[in-house]
Design a protein around this motif. Sequence first.
Motif, PDB file in Angstrom:
ATOM      1  N   ALA A 177       2.655  -2.573  -3.413  1.00 29.71           N
ATOM      2  CA  ALA A 177       2.768  -1.182  -3.858  1.00 29.71           C
ATOM      3  C   ALA A 177       3.862  -0.456  -3.078  1.00 29.71           C
ATOM      4  CB  ALA A 177       1.430  -0.470  -3.685  1.00 29.71           C
ATOM      5  N   MET A 178       3.923  -0.677  -1.780  1.00 28.38           N
ATOM      6  CA  MET A 178       4.963  -0.028  -0.980  1.00 28.38           C
ATOM      7  C   MET A 178       6.350  -0.511  -1.382  1.00 28.38           C
ATOM      8  SD  MET A 178       3.333   0.424   2.851  1.00 28.38           S
ATOM      9  CE  MET A 178       2.851  -1.302   3.074  1.00 28.38           C
ATOM     10  N   ASP A 179       6.476  -1.799  -1.668  1.00 34.60           N
ATOM     11  CA  ASP A 179       7.775  -2.326  -2.113  1.00 34.60           C
ATOM     12  C   ASP A 179       8.212  -1.652  -3.410  1.00 34.60           C
ATOM     13  OD1 ASP A 179       7.858  -4.030   0.049  1.00 34.60           O
ATOM     14  OD2 ASP A 179       7.220  -5.816  -1.070  1.00 34.60           O
ATOM     15  N   ARG A 180       7.268  -1.492  -4.349  1.00 29.69           N
ATOM     16  CA  ARG A 180       7.618  -0.835  -5.619  1.00 29.69           C
ATOM     17  C   ARG A 180       8.077   0.601  -5.380  1.00 29.69           C
ATOM     18  NH1 ARG A 180       2.747  -3.527  -7.509  1.00 29.69           N
ATOM     19  NH2 ARG A 180       1.581  -1.595  -7.157  1.00 29.69           N
ATOM     20  N   ALA A 181       7.358   1.309  -4.513  1.00 30.74           N
ATOM     21  CA  ALA A 181       7.701   2.703  -4.253  1.00 30.74           C
ATOM     22  C   ALA A 181       9.050   2.825  -3.551  1.00 30.74           C
ATOM     23  CB  ALA A 181       6.602   3.366  -3.425  1.00 30.74           C
ATOM     24  N   PRO A 206     -11.304  13.673  -4.638  1.00 26.58           N
ATOM     25  CA  PRO A 206     -10.523  12.430  -4.495  1.00 26.58           C
ATOM     26  C   PRO A 206     -10.602  11.514  -5.702  1.00 26.58           C
ATOM     27  CG  PRO A 206     -12.591  12.201  -3.343  1.00 26.58           C
ATOM     28  CD  PRO A 206     -12.577  13.607  -3.882  1.00 26.58           C
ATOM     29  N   TRP A 207     -10.658  12.104  -6.883  1.00 21.55           N
ATOM     30  CA  TRP A 207     -10.742  11.298  -8.099  1.00 21.55           C
ATOM     31  C   TRP A 207      -9.580  11.623  -9.021  1.00 21.55           C
ATOM     32  CZ3 TRP A 207     -13.705   7.756  -6.652  1.00 21.55           C
ATOM     33  CH2 TRP A 207     -14.880   8.006  -5.949  1.00 21.55           C
ATOM     34  N   GLY A 208      -8.677  10.655  -9.166  1.00 27.75           N
ATOM     35  CA  GLY A 208      -7.616  10.716 -10.147  1.00 27.75           C
ATOM     36  C   GLY A 208      -7.742   9.493 -11.039  1.00 27.75           C
ATOM     37  N   VAL A 209      -6.786   9.282 -11.910  1.00 23.61           N
ATOM     38  CA  VAL A 209      -6.917   8.189 -12.872  1.00 23.61           C
ATOM     39  C   VAL A 209      -6.903   6.819 -12.197  1.00 23.61           C
ATOM     40  CG1 VAL A 209      -5.970   9.542 -14.782  1.00 23.61           C
ATOM     41  CG2 VAL A 209      -4.415   8.186 -13.356  1.00 23.61           C
ATOM     42  N   VAL A 210      -6.192   6.692 -11.072  1.00 22.51           N
ATOM     43  CA  VAL A 210      -6.155   5.417 -10.361  1.00 22.51           C
ATOM     44  C   VAL A 210      -7.391   5.239  -9.490  1.00 22.51           C
ATOM     45  CG1 VAL A 210      -4.902   4.005  -8.682  1.00 22.51           C
ATOM     46  CG2 VAL A 210      -3.626   5.311 -10.392  1.00 22.51           C
ATOM     47  N   SER A 211      -7.691   6.220  -8.651  1.00 23.51           N
ATOM     48  CA  SER A 211      -8.813   6.089  -7.720  1.00 23.51           C
ATOM     49  C   SER A 211     -10.150   5.968  -8.448  1.00 23.51           C
ATOM     50  CB  SER A 211      -8.847   7.269  -6.753  1.00 23.51           C
ATOM     51  OG  SER A 211      -8.954   8.507  -7.429  1.00 23.51           O
ATOM     52  N   GLY A 252      -0.974   3.744  -5.198  1.00 20.56           N
ATOM     53  CA  GLY A 252      -2.365   3.739  -4.764  1.00 20.56           C
ATOM     54  C   GLY A 252      -3.189   2.579  -5.276  1.00 20.56           C
ATOM     55  N   GLU A 253      -2.553   1.586  -5.846  1.00 20.96           N
ATOM     56  CA  GLU A 253      -3.285   0.443  -6.394  1.00 20.96           C
ATOM     57  C   GLU A 253      -4.066  -0.273  -5.288  1.00 20.96           C
ATOM     58  OE1 GLU A 253      -1.991  -2.612  -9.766  1.00 20.96           O
ATOM     59  OE2 GLU A 253      -0.995  -3.031  -7.872  1.00 20.96           O
ATOM     60  N   GLY A 254      -5.370  -0.374  -5.442  1.00 20.40           N
ATOM     61  CA  GLY A 254      -6.213  -1.040  -4.461  1.00 20.40           C
ATOM     62  C   GLY A 254      -6.616  -0.178  -3.279  1.00 20.40           C
ATOM     63  N   LEU A 255      -6.097   1.039  -3.187  1.00 23.84           N
ATOM     64  CA  LEU A 255      -6.389   1.914  -2.052  1.00 23.84           C
ATOM     65  C   LEU A 255      -7.868   2.268  -1.961  1.00 23.84           C
ATOM     66  CD1 LEU A 255      -5.416   3.726   0.285  1.00 23.84           C
ATOM     67  CD2 LEU A 255      -4.907   5.491  -1.421  1.00 23.84           C
ATOM     68  N   ALA A 256      -8.515   2.496  -3.107  1.00 28.67           N
ATOM     69  CA  ALA A 256      -9.928   2.871  -3.106  1.00 28.67           C
ATOM     70  C   ALA A 256     -10.808   1.750  -2.565  1.00 28.67           C
ATOM     71  CB  ALA A 256     -10.371   3.242  -4.528  1.00 28.67           C
ATOM     72  N   THR A 257     -10.297   0.525  -2.606  1.00 31.49           N
ATOM     73  CA  THR A 257     -11.092  -0.622  -2.150  1.00 31.49           C
ATOM     74  C   THR A 257     -10.937  -0.891  -0.658  1.00 31.49           C
ATOM     75  OG1 THR A 257     -10.857  -1.645  -4.328  1.00 31.49           O
ATOM     76  CG2 THR A 257     -11.525  -3.075  -2.499  1.00 31.49           C
ATOM     77  N   ASN A 258      -9.667  -0.838  -0.169  1.00 32.48           N
ATOM     78  CA  ASN A 258      -9.451  -1.240   1.229  1.00 32.48           C
ATOM     79  C   ASN A 258      -8.861  -0.165   2.120  1.00 32.48           C
ATOM     80  OD1 ASN A 258      -6.659  -1.234   0.566  1.00 32.48           O
ATOM     81  ND2 ASN A 258      -6.843  -3.325  -0.218  1.00 32.48           N
ATOM     82  N   GLY A 259      -8.550   1.000   1.570  1.00 31.89           N
ATOM     83  CA  GLY A 259      -8.082   2.106   2.406  1.00 31.89           C
ATOM     84  C   GLY A 259      -6.650   2.003   2.876  1.00 31.89           C
TER      85      GLY A 259
END
Length: 393
Positions: free
Chosen positions: A126-130, A236-241, A113-120
């Motif tokens: 991130a997908m490559d890592r997953a 919608p609030w976790g440690v990343v978001s 979810g890195e950067g998801l809160a910014t650009n949706g």
Amino acid sequence: MADMSPPDNNRRAARRRGKRSGKVADFRYKRPSQPDSSASGEQPKRRDGKTSETARPEGPAVGALPGHRHGPHPRQAYAALDLGTNNCRLLIARPSGENFTVIDAFSRVVRLGEGLATNGRLSDEAMDRAVGALGVCADKLRRRNVFLARSVATEACRRASNGEEFIERVRRETGIALDIISAQEEARLAVLGCHVLLESGTGPALIFDIGGGSTELVLVEQTQTVPEIVDWVSVPWGVVSLTDTVGRVEGDEAARNDRYAEMRRVVLESFAPFAERITDYAQQGAEIRLLGTSGTVTTLASLHLELPHYDRRAVDGLIVESKSMREISARLSTMSRDDRSALPCIGPDRSELVVAGCAILESILDIWSADRLGVADRGIREGILRSLMASNA
């Protein structure tokens, strides 16, 4: 500051969040050469820290793979895989009488979810890592000849506008069929996986799961088996978001205090409708109980115990005074990132995100003033495995 609501451009995911999800296991593991392949997950563990847990008959029955006319052989393996906003985790287990034993496990920080809160959107990196982590999981599933598995994806894939495209890529490249579960199903599985660690008592209890992209709060009342869910909420609030949206707690002490206060404000605002609904339960004082499952609570519990390194056997099932958890949270929120990184059981990976977890935890304690907090190093994956094994008992 900008709008505090993370972007939610995926209408299909939005509809899914409003849908009741009671599925136990809709996918069987198959090799990548078979297009309609698998899902996987993780298993329950015992309160004493050993790698087995009683599986109770919960959830709808699910048939075995073709060729299996009866329940699973004791040597057959089950798997549960949880792809979260921050981590990818897998557990594989075999039944052992009424219990089961872990035979393989995997965990990796993937920051999906890195950067998801910014650009949706889920970023390419991130997908490559997953996908890389899921490839390791697929190899383990094949080697262990898994009989039945379920793989779930949570808030990052629910929220991302390209979440469905990512799910298809995972299926194509690894053979794992991820099920994007609803927030309600996520809450149900968390309760199923950790409720055995609730303190005994007759008062109401709140079980919470602080994730990477969301936090689930579940109000339960005790029964003879699984607690009855009275009310629940997912925000919608976790440690990343929360970190990505409000910002990292950096700068001088005054700046860190301001940023932490803003995190607390944002979370409490999201909790407000649920807090109002549970007011009568929360005012029962010392009788109320609280149980948390997440990296935040296990990390803070490790600091409470002053452990030199993380020890699940010491943490899982621990009961800590809420006051102590608040004191640790307040201390971490005022420290620099380097100082947090130097603490045992935190390190560089957790140092950026643990403060957001502290803000969420303190906000939970604000609306549910239990004297003590139970700590669980178990949750969704354990809930999945208990359902899978019970359905084929």
